[in-house]
Design a protein around this motif. Sequence first.
Motif, PDB file in Angstrom:
ATOM      1  N   GLY A   1       0.992  -1.733  -0.133  1.00 47.27           N
ATOM      2  CA  GLY A   1      -0.099   0.043   0.435  1.00 47.27           C
ATOM      3  C   GLY A   1       0.521   1.396   0.000  1.00 47.27           C
ATOM      4  N   GLY A   2       2.367   1.046  -0.057  1.00 41.94           N
ATOM      5  CA  GLY A   2       2.979   2.468  -0.271  1.00 41.94           C
ATOM      6  C   GLY A   2       2.462   2.909  -1.361  1.00 41.94           C
ATOM      7  N   GLU A   3       2.674   4.278  -1.503  1.00 41.48           N
ATOM      8  CA  GLU A   3       2.298   5.216  -3.173  1.00 41.48           C
ATOM      9  C   GLU A   3       3.331   3.889  -3.688  1.00 41.48           C
ATOM     10  OE1 GLU A   3       3.046   9.034  -2.895  1.00 41.48           O
ATOM     11  OE2 GLU A   3       0.449   9.037  -3.408  1.00 41.48           O
ATOM     12  N   LYS A   4       4.530   4.243  -3.843  1.00 38.87           N
ATOM     13  CA  LYS A   4       5.577   3.716  -4.333  1.00 38.87           C
ATOM     14  C   LYS A   4       5.594   2.282  -5.008  1.00 38.87           C
ATOM     15  CE  LYS A   4       9.471   7.501  -3.842  1.00 38.87           C
ATOM     16  NZ  LYS A   4      10.139   7.629  -3.758  1.00 38.87           N
ATOM     17  N   GLN A   5       4.715   2.013  -3.539  1.00 39.08           N
ATOM     18  CA  GLN A   5       4.770   0.220  -4.112  1.00 39.08           C
ATOM     19  C   GLN A   5       3.859  -0.198  -4.841  1.00 39.08           C
ATOM     20  OE1 GLN A   5       6.285   1.720  -1.629  1.00 39.08           O
ATOM     21  NE2 GLN A   5       7.837   0.334  -2.409  1.00 39.08           N
ATOM     22  N   ILE A   6       2.250   0.404  -4.650  1.00 34.44           N
ATOM     23  CA  ILE A   6       0.748  -0.214  -5.243  1.00 34.44           C
ATOM     24  C   ILE A   6       1.302   1.202  -6.832  1.00 34.44           C
ATOM     25  CG2 ILE A   6       0.290   2.085  -4.655  1.00 34.44           C
ATOM     26  CD1 ILE A   6      -2.710   0.305  -5.077  1.00 34.44           C
ATOM     27  N   ILE A   7       2.497   2.314  -7.573  1.00 29.13           N
ATOM     28  CA  ILE A   7       2.365   2.404  -8.222  1.00 29.13           C
ATOM     29  C   ILE A   7       3.319   1.425  -9.434  1.00 29.13           C
ATOM     30  CG2 ILE A   7       3.628   4.045  -9.879  1.00 29.13           C
ATOM     31  CD1 ILE A   7       2.552   6.686  -7.446  1.00 29.13           C
ATOM     32  N   GLN A   8       4.372   0.992  -8.566  1.00 29.28           N
ATOM     33  CA  GLN A   8       4.795  -0.142  -9.732  1.00 29.28           C
ATOM     34  C   GLN A   8       4.148  -2.284  -9.486  1.00 29.28           C
ATOM     35  OE1 GLN A   8       8.126  -1.564  -7.302  1.00 29.28           O
ATOM     36  NE2 GLN A   8       9.713  -2.132  -9.370  1.00 29.28           N
ATOM     37  N   LEU A   9       3.061  -1.864  -8.313  1.00 36.49           N
ATOM     38  CA  LEU A   9       2.504  -3.546  -8.447  1.00 36.49           C
ATOM     39  C   LEU A   9       1.318  -2.839  -9.990  1.00 36.49           C
ATOM     40  CD1 LEU A   9       1.425  -3.786  -5.278  1.00 36.49           C
ATOM     41  CD2 LEU A   9       2.689  -5.505  -6.608  1.00 36.49           C
ATOM     42  N   LEU A  10       0.578  -1.273  -9.566  1.00 40.55           N
ATOM     43  CA  LEU A  10      -0.433  -1.448 -11.407  1.00 40.55           C
ATOM     44  C   LEU A  10       0.176  -0.963 -12.469  1.00 40.55           C
ATOM     45  CD1 LEU A  10      -3.209  -0.248  -8.419  1.00 40.55           C
ATOM     46  CD2 LEU A  10      -2.301  -2.522  -8.810  1.00 40.55           C
ATOM     47  N   THR A  11       0.989  -0.615 -12.221  1.00 34.06           N
ATOM     48  CA  THR A  11       1.603   0.114 -13.316  1.00 34.06           C
ATOM     49  C   THR A  11       3.047  -0.648 -13.996  1.00 34.06           C
ATOM     50  OG1 THR A  11       3.023   1.823 -12.526  1.00 34.06           O
ATOM     51  CG2 THR A  11       0.296   1.990 -12.876  1.00 34.06           C
ATOM     52  N   GLY A  12       3.342  -0.612 -13.413  1.00 33.62           N
ATOM     53  CA  GLY A  12       5.166  -0.843 -13.327  1.00 33.62           C
ATOM     54  C   GLY A  12       6.076  -0.313 -13.413  1.00 33.62           C
ATOM     55  N   LYS A  13       5.289   1.132 -13.361  1.00 31.50           N
ATOM     56  CA  LYS A  13       6.461   2.737 -13.142  1.00 31.50           C
ATOM     57  C   LYS A  13       7.426   2.400 -12.143  1.00 31.50           C
ATOM     58  CE  LYS A  13       3.180   4.783 -16.267  1.00 31.50           C
ATOM     59  NZ  LYS A  13       2.409   5.810 -16.315  1.00 31.50           N
ATOM     60  N   GLU A  14       8.163   3.031 -11.769  1.00 28.82           N
ATOM     61  CA  GLU A  14       9.248   3.636 -10.616  1.00 28.82           C
ATOM     62  C   GLU A  14       8.893   5.078 -10.556  1.00 28.82           C
ATOM     63  OE1 GLU A  14      13.147   2.389 -10.337  1.00 28.82           O
ATOM     64  OE2 GLU A  14      12.229  -0.085 -10.554  1.00 28.82           O
TER      65      GLU A  14
END
Lengths: 339, 960
Positions: free
Chosen positions: B247-260
Amino acid sequence: MSLITSSSPHASVKNNTGAFMRQVIYATLPGLAVLTWQFGWGTVINVLWAVVVALVSEALFLKARGRSIGFYLKDYSAVVTAVLLGLALPPTAPWWLTLVGVSFAIIVAKQLYGGLGMNPFNPAMVGYVLLLISFPVAMTQWISPGDAPSLQQSLQLFAGQLPVDGLSGATPLDTFRTWAGDEAALASHPILHGELAGQGWEWVNLAFLLGGLYLISRKIITWHIPAGFLAGLAAPALVAWLIDPVRFADPLFHMLSGGAMLGAFFIATDPVSAATSRNGRLVYALLIGVLIWVIRSFGGYPDAVAFSVLLLNLSAPFIDYYTQPRTYGHNKPNRGTGS
Amino acid sequence: MIRTLFRSRSPKVFDFHGGIHPPEMKHLSNSTPIAPGPLPAQLVLPLNMHIGAPAKPLVAPGDRVLKGQMIAEPGGAVSAAIHAPTSGTISAIGPRPIQHPSGMDAICLVLDTDGKDEWVTHSGVTDYTELSPGELVDTIRHAGIAGMGGAGFPTSIKVNLGDHQRVEELIINAVECEPYITADDRLMREHADEIITGIHILQYLLNPRRTLIGIEDNKPEAISAIKRACKGCDIEVRVVPTKYPSGGEKQIIQLLTGKEVQSGQLPAHVGVVCQNVGTAHAIKRAVVDGQPLISRVTTLTGDGVARPGNYEVLLGTPVRDLLSHGGVNPDALERLVMGGPMMGFTLHNPAVPVVKTTNCIIAATPEELPEPPEEQPCIRCGSCAEVCPANLLPQQLYWHAKNDDLEKAQHHNLMDCIECGACAYVCPSHIPLVQYYRYAKGAVRQQAADQLKADKARERFEARQARIDAEKAEKEARRQARLEANRKKKTDTAAAPAVDTAALKQASLEASKAYKAAVKAAKEAEANEAENSAELKAEAERLKAVADKAKAAVRDAKNAAPAAAPAEDRVATLKKQVGDASSAYKNAVKAAKEAEANGDDNAAELRASADTLKAEADKLKAELREAKANAPAAPAAAPQVDPVAELKQKVGEASSAYKAAVKAAKEAEANGDDNAAELRASADTLKAEADTLKAELREAKANAPAATPAPATPPPADPLVELKAKVGEASAAYKAAVKAAKEAEENRAENAAALRAEADKLKADADHWKAELREAKASAPATPKAAPATTDQPRIPEATAPQSLAAVDPEEAAKRQKRLKGLKTAYNMAHKQYKEAHAALERAERKEDVTADELNDMQRRVDKLKNKADIARDALDALVEEAKADIRAHTGKDLKTLKLEAARAESALADKAIELQRLRDSSSEESLEALNSELKALEAEAQIARKALKQAVEEQGLVE
Ligand code: SF4
Ligand code: SF4
């Protein structure tokens, strides 16, 4: 209500460093059992005696430094050092040999550097190398496999009351080193022709492999160091053996002889003195493996785990600086010391 | 529908490094519905429940407030309002304990509740698409909504990205990965429809290409509730595996979009906006129901309470009240955590209130969250590195942090640690790693701040040093020029004076040295990306101008040297005069041209003074012609022409030309123009000329007795009348200038300061003429004065020039404004059409009897409209970007120039004061007086510059 205040996280895993170390000790048991089966009770006696010496030296030193003895002994790190050194010593070792090696390992190689976590070198291997250099004869006398002395004989050996000569014989590594290049001689030595590799030692190494796999399965160690170690050892061995099988032993022989598996899973994996990142550990272990093969094939000693590990301990901080992982949000990993 | 099915069947979920699986402990609280929280006797509302500036109270103790009434307004751009969670009376505004790591108190509004729970009149909108995005953002801002997932960043900022940012993905964070917390889980199960409406509002605001909801797979009920609620709309539900910290902002972005998200950047940089589900819910309540954020769902859990579960808690409810509401057992309670066990904070005092970010209260027993065992040495086991979601080496960070080796810690990317606590959780040695990192980060920030301060001070010092050096050089050059002029005056008719070009050269050398140093400093600053590199550059530019000026002075001095030859033959003198005048004219023309090319404010003035000079030169030429014509015919003194009168006239003309030139030069200097030196030089030439003529006049007067007396040729006009006319003209010009300046000031035109200065000068002029008039009146019969006819010419263009300059900017801006407005309307219309079409499509999809063809048609229409809206938006983006860049460049430059000017004026003033002080005892009355008046002029200039600067700064502040 009196409330505790603390910094996050407020929960943590139940295990601790002591539990960690105990797992390592348990994982050596198959190896210890096979050693005893092949070479008699000598190793068991060594290990027990080494543990006693280690605990006593550690306690004395902690007391001298004014530290809590109970707290530090509970981390079992001294016991692990003692067990590993005990396993590495020949089963014919007299009591004083173990005493010197273990106390040196604990006091000089560990406590004088500041205790657990601060020692740059693997203490067990420091003790081992000290003994190998100081008492080369006592350190290279092994019992012929399957020719195990009785418990009474072992105790006499331990007490230093029985001459070793009558019982000792060359190890497969020794034998190969002596007759390398002479095809007929190599063929005539049964010790070189066990089921898989050298007689007796093949089982010892397989037992340590088993224990090591247990450690990986329990996430006590990761696969990087053992894999790197064995690959570093086997790869040059394979190339050389393909070129000249009479001069060079085959890779399987290398991997199942001497301290290969003990080194790969238990000694090189000592986290304190190894490189710490995943990639760093691969590099570190690979170089240990290569170095062992080089010394075994061209050096003056039949085995070389201790030397190679110590040499790479020395390079571990350097390796760490050049093998940092790529941090999230960075395009490439950082390199160098940063200063 | 087929599309939706297809999409939900193959949702790609990425992975991130590390992560841990602590016991979830969610079963404690997730089985009961959300229940109302307590209505405590007193609510404590911290002014800072969010990230950013604290809110500003709108009430005073004793005020009665109604539920939902705004009691504190946003205290800045990044801030959030506060509303009364129930009706009652404000009893105090003062420090109260709040949840803060340091245990500090903070200013809170204290509300004594009256139990009536009386609402203020409020209403929402049924169709939010009727509101413009701007209005919606305002609604959100005034509803006091701040990120409800934990950080509490004001939502209005996050949804108001500025028109130039394109949102690729809107991510709704419903992961709730921390153990124990179930607030979002229950909210989704029970209020899925409201959440989806909130998300639609966010979509309307952000117009993302995709909208993704990320939910952990340990919440199957919430997943199906959300899936049901968003059936048929363009929201994709992504189920992510349970792992902390997904649920960390960066982690969920990575999980859902693959973006860093790049280190040090915001999600917006990769086109992502993250919002918590709770925030979406609050947005719906604010927009559709008109209810501001006055309560939130908080999980009350832990073995220390009898009735764990989720409660709709009024903001400001003291944790103590909530605990007793949930049936706390005070004896069993040992640790009170606000937030989750991984990243939450322990509370030292149960009086601390629930705030906008409080998603969970854990009342933990000693068995549940035992005290951490004693820290053991790090054995470098690497477990921490295995679980670090940022892929750091926590063991190395720890090592360096412990040894205070901040440099190495930073080299290991300390600042990228998200303080998730995964490393400390797994550490077998129970090292409080996060605590070490927080400490080290604090130290790094402190160090950076100190460094910045030191750097700034150094740069300031260097810039100042360079400026002082340059000014010294400049002054030296000026002094040399003056000296030169003086000497010339003294040795007027004698042999050619020895020009001290060496000193001038020296000054010029110094000036160019200063310039070079400044350039170097500017370059360095740029390389270091220092903030003030622009300023330094400007400084360098200025120094270059100074150096050029000094060089010009050297040149002029060289030119002037041969020019000051004794005047013997009248024709020769005139010839020389003509030469000088025309070269002065040429110089002036050149200067004017340059100024025009640079778009300087005073180009018109320069042009005017050039014209004057031309007239002068022409006259002299005519005279020369005449003299030549007369020369052979009448070698003796011509009886028709009284030489004294003629000379007098000429002197008058020359000195007025000189005065005009001096004025132009001064102005140019005040504006820091490149050509000031040239003007000054030409003024000097003119002065020399005038001096020559004066000397001639003196001589002629001395010879006068021999010639016929003056009465024979009376002056053509009464000098008094003429002077009067001049005074009238001068004061009219002054008045016009004042008016222009005032207007400019009102319009905050850039050149107001220049105009004001101009007016002041004109006033001085007028005063001068007045004084002369007075004098003339006193001595009227004795000294008939010659009247130079052409001196007043320059005034007329001068007065009108600045106005035409001021007119350029607004026109351009207005044009753009119009275009912007048009595009905005176009975009709004297109967007609305698209939304309508989309809604229609959705409706149609839900209906059974619509054919696939019809659906396809509608889909096509939707796509087309969306495309249109996108195009309009892109165009709008481009224009806005352009306008912004322009404005920035404009105001930025102006401010800097103004700053520079102000600083220059101040230092010139200071220098002059010092000079005056120094010369007080040693100099003649005359030069003291000159200095004094110079000082006064400088003072006025500095004043004006200061004022202009202040105004500009204020303006900028408003813009920002
Ligand atoms: S987990 Fe703890 S003991 Fe292991 S390396 Fe990390 S900090 Fe050291
Ligand atoms: S707290 Fe920092 S170092 Fe530790 S695991 Fe989380 S991100 Fe990594």
